[in-house]
Write an enzyme that holds these catalytic residues in place. Structure first.
Site, short mmCIF file in Angstrom:
data_model
loop_
_atom_site.label_atom_id
_atom_site.label_comp_id
_atom_site.label_asym_id
_atom_site.label_seq_id
_atom_site.Cartn_x
_atom_site.Cartn_y
_atom_site.Cartn_z
N ARG A 178 -8.24 -7.38 -9.92
CA ARG A 178 -9.00 -8.58 -10.24
C ARG A 178 -10.40 -8.19 -10.70
O ARG A 178 -10.81 -7.03 -10.56
CB ARG A 178 -9.15 -9.43 -8.97
N GLY A 200 -8.40 -4.11 2.53
CA GLY A 200 -9.68 -4.67 2.94
C GLY A 200 -9.99 -4.48 4.41
O GLY A 200 -10.89 -5.12 4.93
N ARG A 222 -26.14 -8.97 -2.08
CA ARG A 222 -25.46 -10.24 -1.86
C ARG A 222 -26.32 -11.11 -0.95
O ARG A 222 -26.63 -10.73 0.18
CB ARG A 222 -24.09 -10.02 -1.23
N LYS A 269 0.81 -1.23 0.00
CA LYS A 269 0.00 0.00 0.00
C LYS A 269 0.84 1.28 0.00
O LYS A 269 0.42 2.28 -0.57
CB LYS A 269 -0.97 0.00 1.18
N GLU A 292 -10.37 1.97 -5.81
CA GLU A 292 -11.26 2.29 -4.69
C GLU A 292 -10.93 3.69 -4.16
O GLU A 292 -9.75 3.99 -3.93
CB GLU A 292 -11.07 1.32 -3.53
N GLU A 327 -7.23 2.03 -2.46
CA GLU A 327 -6.42 0.93 -2.98
C GLU A 327 -6.92 0.53 -4.35
O GLU A 327 -7.98 0.97 -4.78
CB GLU A 327 -6.39 -0.26 -2.01
N HIS A 332 -17.71 4.82 0.19
CA HIS A 332 -16.78 3.97 -0.58
C HIS A 332 -17.31 3.93 -2.01
O HIS A 332 -18.34 3.32 -2.28
CB HIS A 332 -16.73 2.56 0.03
N LYS A 338 -4.51 10.74 7.69
CA LYS A 338 -5.62 11.47 8.31
C LYS A 338 -6.84 10.55 8.22
O LYS A 338 -7.07 9.90 7.20
CB LYS A 338 -5.87 12.77 7.53
N ASN A 351 -7.88 -2.82 -6.70
CA ASN A 351 -8.12 -4.26 -6.77
C ASN A 351 -7.75 -4.73 -8.16
O ASN A 351 -8.33 -4.30 -9.15
CB ASN A 351 -9.58 -4.57 -6.47
C1 MV4 Z 1 -9.81 4.79 5.76
C2 MV4 Z 1 -10.96 5.29 6.40
C3 MV4 Z 1 -10.93 6.60 6.82
N1 MV4 Z 1 -9.83 7.35 6.64
N2 MV4 Z 1 -8.75 5.59 5.59
C4 MV4 Z 1 -11.38 0.28 5.22
C5 MV4 Z 1 -10.92 -0.71 4.23
C6 MV4 Z 1 -9.59 -0.28 3.76
N3 MV4 Z 1 -9.50 -0.43 2.36
C7 MV4 Z 1 -9.49 1.14 4.17
N4 MV4 Z 1 -10.63 1.45 4.98
C8 MV4 Z 1 -10.80 2.69 5.47
N5 MV4 Z 1 -9.75 3.54 5.30
C9 MV4 Z 1 -8.77 6.83 6.04
N6 MV4 Z 1 -7.68 7.59 5.88
C10 MV4 Z 1 -12.06 4.44 6.57
C11 MV4 Z 1 -11.98 3.13 6.12
C12 MV4 Z 1 -13.15 2.33 6.37
C13 MV4 Z 1 -13.96 1.90 5.33
C14 MV4 Z 1 -13.67 2.18 4.01
C15 MV4 Z 1 -14.49 1.75 3.00
C16 MV4 Z 1 -15.62 1.01 3.30
C17 MV4 Z 1 -15.93 0.72 4.60
C18 MV4 Z 1 -15.11 1.14 5.62
C19 MV4 Z 1 -15.44 0.83 6.93
C20 MV4 Z 1 -14.61 1.25 7.94
C21 MV4 Z 1 -13.47 1.98 7.66
#
Ligand code: MV4
Length: 446
Positions: free
Chosen positions: A292, A164, A336, A116, A275, A288, A208, A201, A290
């Site tokens: 796939r 994830g 789903r 990452k 994403e 990130e 998302h 931060k 994906n």
């Molecule tokens: C974050 C965030 C808030 N701020 N990064 C969750 C999965 C992973 N790919 C990164 N995630 C998050 N990163 C920052 N800087 C909040 C999440 C997050 C989240 C992101 C997408 C979908 C659902 C989530 C549930 C909790 C936290």
């Protein structure tokens, strides 16, 4: 074009790939564990090879057994589906050395996005917005504290080998840093054999939203608009839709351009997803990539009118993509359907499906591998299938979804259908007023 594709996967995605191969006149080979000998992917493929015992590590993750199956069936390509070996750079590299086309990106592209911190550095260089934070690995808790002071609390600690949501820690104030730093590092080391962590931060109440892209072997990249995946629980998506109810034409243009830049930065080949976190002011940040095909690819197929598996196989065989942007012409929602009990904290509910009726009618698509008498195995994920509806408006897609969910009969196991029925009547969901925190406060009615 390929003559014979081995599908290194199971369940609905194996079936999904077999269906497109049939239409393309490509022979198919299924592989299966001893737990899956009665599965539809085994019956529907032209050939099938048993690759081991039920545990994934003995079968669907067993690279030597899969390479042996490729060799004895003389397949010229392998489709990894999602999960299992789909983002395994070692497997992609072994395929390349064996002159078997891995239908996906190269090992280098998988690695570029798998770490990452590397991915984030690449995105910064490419001009893709990322969440403000420290560059590189955290070296000590003292450094973490001074960095957090600069960034401003709250901050989030993430594993560089993660993704994830595994091994993340939110830190609201300095007094929590020491403990969070230690546990994040421990969890990262235990889960990924790499205890490197970094800081960002913390973006509060984000949506998302992800952009589907497809790149060819000549550097052309198209984007296929977005999917909103904000309805998740413990990092498991429950509902995905396209277009996002939060999207504007201007934001789609910006996020689509950013996603294309991200893919171009690594010369990405195959289908992939960028994403993003999107905050309430519509600022968006790379989260990130994906590398796939994803579970939720179907909503994009329905709104763009594209067969993404066909595209994926096409570009793997050397076909070009147009480089154009594709905008949604319809509204699609995917629920789903899992063998889980929504009244009991979504606890897995494996077992035999004793009675089954699959919904149909206008605007309804069901991608599922189950049949009456099929047993949902406790060895694999609990997804029974995906119910997708498509209509000209989001309201109609929701109404069709409610109708189709009402028709769906699955007896013998608990399912997420009651949850989806309640969601389709939820005011905040209907108005599009939700973010990734939505499920934290969702309570099932009796
Ligand atoms: C974050 C965030 C808030 N701020 N990064 C969750 C999965 C992973 N790919 C990164 N995630 C998050 N990163 C920052 N800087 C909040 C999440 C997050 C989240 C992101 C997408 C979908 C659902 C989530 C549930 C909790 C936290």
């Amino acid at each position: 074009m390929f003559k014979k594709i081995l599908i290194a996967n199971r369940g609905e995605i194996a079936l999904r790939v077999i269906r497109t191969c049939r239409e393309m006149g490509i022979q198919t080979v299924a592989v299966y564990s001893t737990a899956d000998s009665e599965s539809l992917h085994v019956k529907f493929a032209d050939e099938a090879v048993c690759i081991g015992r039920p545990a994934s590590s003995d079968s669907y993750l067993n690279i030597p057994n899969i390479m042996a199956a490729i060799e004895i069936t003389n397949a010229d390509a392998v489709h990894p589906g999602y999960g299992f070996l789909a983002e395994n750079a070692k497997f992609a590299e072994i395929c390349r050395q064996s002159k078997i086309k891995f239908i996906g990106p190269t090992a280098e592209m998988i690695n570029a996005m798998g770490d990452k911190i590397t991915a984030k550095e690449t995105m910064i260089k490419a001009g893709v917005p990322v969440v403000p934070g420290g560059e590189g690995l955290l070296e000590s808790v003292e450094q973490a504290k001074s960095l957090a002071k600069q960034i401003g609390y709250p901050v989030i600690l993430k594993a560089t080998a993660g993704g994830g949501g595994k091994g993340m820690r939110i830190v609201w104030e300095e007094c929590e840093m020491e403990k969070a730093y230690d546990t994040a590092k421990m969890e990262a080391g235990a889960s990924f054999k790499n205890d490197g962590i970094y800081m960002e931060k913390f973006v509060e109440e984000p949506r998302h939203i992800e952009i589907q892209i497809v790149g060819d072997q000549y550097g052309n990249v198209s984007h296929l608009s977005e999917r909103d995946c904000s309805i998740q629980r413990r990092h498991q998506k429950l509902v995905e839709e396209s277009p996002s109810p939060f999207m504007t034409d201007e934001l789609r243009q910006k996020m689509g351009d950013a996603a294309k830049k991200a893919a171009e930065a690594i010369g990405y080949e195959s289908v992939g997803t960028i994403e993003f976190l999107v905050d309430k002011h519509r600022n968006f940040y790379f989260m990130e990539m994906n590398t796939r095909i994803q579970v939720e690819h179907c909503v994009t197929e329905e709104v763009i009118n594209f067969d993404l598996i066909k595209e994926q196989i096409g570009v793997a065989a050397g076909e070009k993509v147009s480089g154009k942007d594709y905008l949604p012409e319809m509204c699609a929602i995917e629920c789903r359907i899992n063998a889980e009990d929504p009244y009991n904290d979504f606890r897995p509910s494996p077992g035999k499906i004793t009675n089954l009726h699959i919904p149909g009618g206008h605007g309804v698509r069901v991608d599922s591998h189950v049949y009456a008498g099929y047993t949902i195995s406790p060895y694999y994920d609990s997804m029974i299938g995906k119910l997708i509806t498509v209509a000209r408006t989001r309201k109609e897609a929701i109404d069709t979804m409610y109708r189709a969910l009402s028709e769906y009969v699955i007896e013998g196991v608990k399912t997420t259908i009651p949850f989806h029925l309640q969601l389709m009547k939820n005011e905040d969901f209907i108005s599009g007023d939700f973010n990734t925190k939505f499920m934290d406060s969702f309570i099932m009615k009796p």
